[in-house]
Write an enzyme that holds these catalytic residues in place. Structure first.
Site, mmCIF file in Angstrom:
data_model
loop_
_atom_site.group_PDB
_atom_site.id
_atom_site.type_symbol
_atom_site.label_atom_id
_atom_site.label_comp_id
_atom_site.label_asym_id
_atom_site.label_seq_id
_atom_site.Cartn_x
_atom_site.Cartn_y
_atom_site.Cartn_z
ATOM 1 N N ASP A 67 0.799 -1.117 0.071
ATOM 2 C CA ASP A 67 -0.068 0.155 0.010
ATOM 3 C C ASP A 67 0.811 1.232 0.048
ATOM 4 O O ASP A 67 1.665 1.383 0.964
ATOM 5 C CB ASP A 67 -0.772 0.062 1.260
ATOM 6 C CG ASP A 67 -1.677 1.193 1.336
ATOM 7 O OD1 ASP A 67 -2.559 1.339 0.431
ATOM 8 O OD2 ASP A 67 -1.687 2.035 2.165
ATOM 9 N N THR A 100 -3.143 4.962 -4.214
ATOM 10 C CA THR A 100 -2.351 5.787 -3.510
ATOM 11 C C THR A 100 -0.692 5.480 -4.091
ATOM 12 O O THR A 100 0.211 6.463 -4.112
ATOM 13 C CB THR A 100 -2.071 5.248 -1.972
ATOM 14 O OG1 THR A 100 -2.034 4.059 -1.977
ATOM 15 C CG2 THR A 100 -3.134 5.820 -1.359
ATOM 16 N N THR A 101 -0.439 4.393 -4.681
ATOM 17 C CA THR A 101 1.035 4.323 -5.371
ATOM 18 C C THR A 101 0.723 4.820 -6.737
ATOM 19 O O THR A 101 1.819 5.346 -7.438
ATOM 20 C CB THR A 101 1.044 2.718 -5.471
ATOM 21 O OG1 THR A 101 0.841 1.872 -4.283
ATOM 22 C CG2 THR A 101 2.493 2.364 -6.117
ATOM 23 N N ASP A 402 -9.119 -0.079 2.169
ATOM 24 C CA ASP A 402 -9.005 0.546 0.669
ATOM 25 C C ASP A 402 -10.212 0.082 -0.117
ATOM 26 O O ASP A 402 -11.041 0.819 -0.856
ATOM 27 C CB ASP A 402 -7.794 -0.406 -0.189
ATOM 28 C CG ASP A 402 -6.578 0.434 0.216
ATOM 29 O OD1 ASP A 402 -6.828 1.353 1.098
ATOM 30 O OD2 ASP A 402 -5.684 0.160 -0.243
#
Length: 534
Positions: A67, A100-101, A402
């Protein structure tokens, strides 16, 4: 690079002035390189075939995750521009919960193109303005690709949640966790405000033992602690009348620090008798309301309960759960639809909550307390996450968060979009065509940034062990032929219609990633010096 700039013509001076721009270029380059280094660190974690990171803290704690927000929050970053990328990931986590990445990888690619534009002599302001125009156009393209979805279409919601879980360590359990996340969010949606979801209404309780398969949704409350057995009180109560108390059932303390020396046995006996009568009086008041379950908030002033008070409560057949955390009280009272009681004098039946059953259940090697069948239950939900070790449980919790965020995104903005690199390639293709319509430096900048968007499909293919150049080239050709929903199917190792493969994600995740990454890059570009204040 130093430049000689002619001075403005004037009658008094015919000389040239010397302006040194080397420092500004060096600062800008240092910022971009530092931020790119952060993006490169998480790039290998992108996608379903992305690698995981093992993060070791100085205290010996270990986290295994892919994550982006978690990895970056644990990195010790000193360079201010590098910190900006870590904060960018947190912003994406807050706005959408997923991607998020992707947002960091995208920002890294845009910075790389920015550096080549700056080295070509284009002014940073022109680069920044072009990037702003590009982001607005990109949002229009994404909106045109989006597919509307209704909350009644549970299948689409589950597919979307499953896509976010496919890139996680616990991806093999996506068929269990995805429906669970959908049910949890749909339960807490308020009909009065259908577009607002507060994920604090979904409580995740972690318990060691079993596997992730044993994770379950509980309509009620779960406490990761045992019932107080000190005096042999009940461990199961049916038709429970539950009180949440914030006062102590123990002898009062004086307001000042002092010692009392008692040398006479009769006086000692009198003190103990007074204590017993004080506690007994409190227990009788509690019992008089019909209360048979007590949830006692943890106290920092003195012991919330003593052995003597537990003994009297056990005699009164009252089940006791002690050491309830202060920050859990709001969730508990909302779920039970009751009021917290701050003083014994305010203890009344109308402040109690009602449930069919309160019982202690053995789970793994430990025990939990479950409250089920709550009457007039508030719009909350509890998820009991299980796992074979703490690392798996922690990662399952992050993955579930998530998935919950993805479903929340669809409640807020009810549009779906294809995954697998399809939106990025389509944006790149359409923006490249739009660049030809523009004039001057803007056209050149937009063309460069349009190519930068290809980093997402390129990285997805690279992390899956495919040939990224041939995959991205074929993907570009398929999109040029009008197949806008074709993307990279990393499981089959080829390009397919990604909608038919059920790889879908909320529109909000992609729009948020584009908006936030361009905003961050523009800010880094506009910095031309670092001033240290002592």
């Amino acid at each position: 690079m130093a430049a000689v700039v002619p001075a403005p013509p004037s009658s008094s001076s015919k000389t040239e002035s010397y302006v040194d721009t080397k420092r500004r270029d060096d600062v800008r380059q240092a910022n971009i390189l530092a931020a790119r280094a952060v993006a490169d660190a998480v790039r290998t974690s992108l996608g379903p075939r992305g690698m995981d990171k093992m993060i070791c803290s100085p205290s010996g704690d270990v986290i295994i995750t892919n994550d982006g927000a978690t990895i970056l929050s644990r990195m010790s970053l000193l360079q201010p521009a590098a910190k900006m990328l870590a904060e960018l990931s947190h912003s994406q986590d807050a706005a959408a919960g997923d991607g998020t990445t992707s947002v960091v990888v995208l920002a890294g690619s845009l910075l790389r193109r920015s550096l080549s534009l700056l080295s070509a002599g284009i002014h940073p302001t022109i680069v920044s303005d072009s990037l702003h125009k590009l982001s607005l156009k990109a949002l229009e393209i994404l909106q045109s690709m989006a597919i509307p979805v209704e909350l009644s279409d549970r299948e689409s919601l589950v597919k979307s949640a499953a896509t976010s879980l496919n890139s996680k360590v616990v991806s093999q359990y996506s068929s269990l966790l995805a429906p669970l996340a959908v049910d949890a969010v749909l339960t807490v949606v308020d009909p009065a405000n259908p577009s607002l979801v507060d994920l604090r209404d979904v409580k995740i309780v972690k318990k060691l033992g079993g596997t992730v398969d044993d994770t379950e949704l509980v309509r009620g409350l779960v406490f990761d602690k045992k019932v107080s057995h000190a005096a042999g009180g009940p461990t199961r109560v049916e038709n429970a009348k539950i009180a949440v108390i914030q006062f102590q059932i123990s002898p009062p303390k004086t307001d000042i620090e002092q010692s009392i020396v008692v040398s006479d046995y009769t006086q000692m006996d009198r003190i103990l008798r007074e204590e017993r009568n004080y506690i007994l009086g409190m227990v009788k008041k509690i019992k008089a309301t019909g209360c048979n379950v007590l949830l006692i908030q943890k106290s920092i002033l003195r012991d919330a309960v003593t052995d003597l008070s537990l003994h009297y409560l056990a005699k009164a057949k009252i089940l006791v759960v002690k050491d309830v955390e202060r920050d859990e009280i709001e969730f508990i009272t909302k779920t039970l639809n009751c009021l917290p009681i701050a003083n014994i004098e305010h203890f009344r039946e109308e402040k109690l909550g009602f449930a069919d059953c309160v019982e202690e259940v053995s789970v793994g090697e430990g025990k939990i307390v479950k409250i089920t069948g709550i009457k007039d239950m508030g719009r909350t939900m509890t998820v009991l996450v299980r796992g074979s070790n703490q690392l798996v449980i922690d990662e399952a919790e992050r993955s579930l968060h998530d998935a919950l965020c993805v479903v929340r995104c669809l409640v807020n903005k009810r549009f779906l979009i294809a995954g697998g690199g399809a939106p990025e390639i389509e944006m790149s293709r359409q923006l490249g065509a739009w660049a030809k319509e523009l004039k001057g430096m803007e056209s050149y900048c937009v063309k460069e940034f349009a190519e930068a968007l290809e980093v997402i499909p390129y990285t997805l293919a690279e992390n899956a062990g495919l040939n990224p150049i041939s995959i991205v080239t074929e993907l570009r050709n398929r999109h040029a032929q009008g197949e806008i929903n074709t993307g990279i199917n990393v499981r089959k190792g080829q390009i397919t219609n990604i909608l038919e493969e059920n790889v879908i994600q909320p529109l909000l995740v992609t729009t948020s990633a584009v908006t936030l990454s361009t905003e961050c890059v523009r800010m880094i570009l506009k910095i031309d010096d670092i001033v240290t204040v002592r």
